[in-house]
Design a protein around this motif. Structure first.
Motif, PDB file in Angstrom:
ATOM      1  N   UNK A 168       5.732   4.484  -1.046  1.00 54.44           N
ATOM      2  CA  UNK A 168       5.845   3.663  -2.256  1.00 54.44           C
ATOM      3  C   UNK A 168       6.998   4.172  -3.112  1.00 54.44           C
ATOM      4  N   UNK A 169       7.795   3.217  -3.569  1.00 52.83           N
ATOM      5  CA  UNK A 169       8.802   3.489  -4.581  1.00 52.83           C
ATOM      6  C   UNK A 169       8.799   2.285  -5.527  1.00 52.83           C
ATOM      7  N   UNK A 170       9.193   2.486  -6.782  1.00 52.75           N
ATOM      8  CA  UNK A 170       9.182   1.364  -7.727  1.00 52.75           C
ATOM      9  C   UNK A 170       9.929   0.158  -7.160  1.00 52.75           C
ATOM     10  N   UNK A 171       9.295  -0.988  -7.285  1.00 53.22           N
ATOM     11  CA  UNK A 171       9.847  -2.229  -6.746  1.00 53.22           C
ATOM     12  C   UNK A 171       9.138  -2.677  -5.477  1.00 53.22           C
ATOM     13  N   UNK A 172       8.522  -1.738  -4.743  1.00 50.15           N
ATOM     14  CA  UNK A 172       7.799  -2.099  -3.520  1.00 50.15           C
ATOM     15  C   UNK A 172       6.649  -3.059  -3.806  1.00 50.15           C
ATOM     16  N   UNK A 173       6.081  -2.959  -5.003  1.00 45.24           N
ATOM     17  CA  UNK A 173       4.946  -3.823  -5.340  1.00 45.24           C
ATOM     18  C   UNK A 173       5.325  -5.297  -5.279  1.00 45.24           C
ATOM     19  N   UNK A 174       6.593  -5.624  -5.569  1.00 45.02           N
ATOM     20  CA  UNK A 174       7.027  -7.021  -5.511  1.00 45.02           C
ATOM     21  C   UNK A 174       7.073  -7.515  -4.063  1.00 45.02           C
ATOM     22  N   UNK A 175       7.505  -6.653  -3.153  1.00 48.26           N
ATOM     23  CA  UNK A 175       7.516  -7.010  -1.729  1.00 48.26           C
ATOM     24  C   UNK A 175       6.089  -7.254  -1.241  1.00 48.26           C
ATOM     25  N   UNK A 176       5.174  -6.390  -1.618  1.00 48.67           N
ATOM     26  CA  UNK A 176       3.770  -6.547  -1.222  1.00 48.67           C
ATOM     27  C   UNK A 176       3.214  -7.846  -1.815  1.00 48.67           C
ATOM     28  N   UNK A 177       3.493  -8.096  -3.097  1.00 46.78           N
ATOM     29  CA  UNK A 177       3.001  -9.307  -3.750  1.00 46.78           C
ATOM     30  C   UNK A 177       3.501 -10.562  -3.034  1.00 46.78           C
ATOM     31  N   UNK A 178       4.799 -10.588  -2.699  1.00 49.97           N
ATOM     32  CA  UNK A 178       5.365 -11.759  -1.997  1.00 49.97           C
ATOM     33  C   UNK A 178       4.660 -11.981  -0.662  1.00 49.97           C
ATOM     34  N   UNK A 179       4.412 -10.904   0.072  1.00 46.88           N
ATOM     35  CA  UNK A 179       3.739 -11.024   1.373  1.00 46.88           C
ATOM     36  C   UNK A 179       2.301 -11.533   1.211  1.00 46.88           C
TER      37      UNK A 179
END
Length: 176
Positions: free
Chosen positions: A156-167
């Motif tokens: 995890x690094x900041x910004x990864x949450x957006x990739x997970x959310x999109x998926x």
């Protein structure tokens, strides 16, 4: 002759480029892999069985530990994701791999940050080992309603949450 040699070399480069394996499964390869069945104790009591969620919900399985700083940062975003999509057939399973000597720290940690998704306990990391051979965390697996692994997320690094959310959104929309 030079022209023929050039064509052969280009063809060889193309074949090599397409046959080089990528790290980790692609979405298509991962979609063919079924989530392994497992049973784990739940933090709030009882036993969780993975098979009971198949054909019910889209699931993000997250492996974490109280001592893991990136895990702690990621969990804040997992709670937001859970709050936003739980009403649409989405579930987060947060599996703590804290060993028996640290297990007593899990409940106070969860309470302090008011995490409301299910917390499971994998004190020997046996379930984690079903998903990956090395116990690197945080590690998450996105599973569709049919129980197929669609995507894996390592670290995890900041910004990864957006990739997970999109998926997650893409998967929820495709399964309606």
């Amino acid at each position: 002759m030079k022209q023929a040699l050039r064509i052969v070399l280009m063809l060889a480069l193309f074949v090599t480029a397409v046959s080089v394996p990528v790290s980790g499964p692609t979405s298509l390869e991962a979609a063919q892999e079924m989530v392994p069945d497992f049973r784990l104790p739940m933090l709030d009591g009882g036993t969780f069985e993975m098979r009971k969620l198949i054909n019910q919900k889209t699931v993000l399985i997250n492996f974490w530990a109280t001592w893991c700083i990136p895990c702690r940062k990621e969990m804040i975003h997992l709670q937001k994701l859970y709050d936003q999509y739980k009403g649409q057939g989405f579930e987060v399973l947060a599996i703590s791999i804290d060993d028996a000597s640290r297990q007593s720290q899990v409940k106070p940690f969860v309470k302090k940050y008011n995490y409301t998704f299910p917390i499971l306990l994998d004190t020997d990391s046996l379930v984690l080992k079903k998903f990956q051979t090395q116990p690197d965390i945080p590690f998450s697996v996105l599973v569709d309603r049919r129980g197929r692994i669609v995507r894996r997320f390592q670290g995890y690094k900041p910004g990864d949450e957006e990739t997970v959310r999109r998926e997650v959104v893409r998967l929820l929309e495709s399964q309606q």
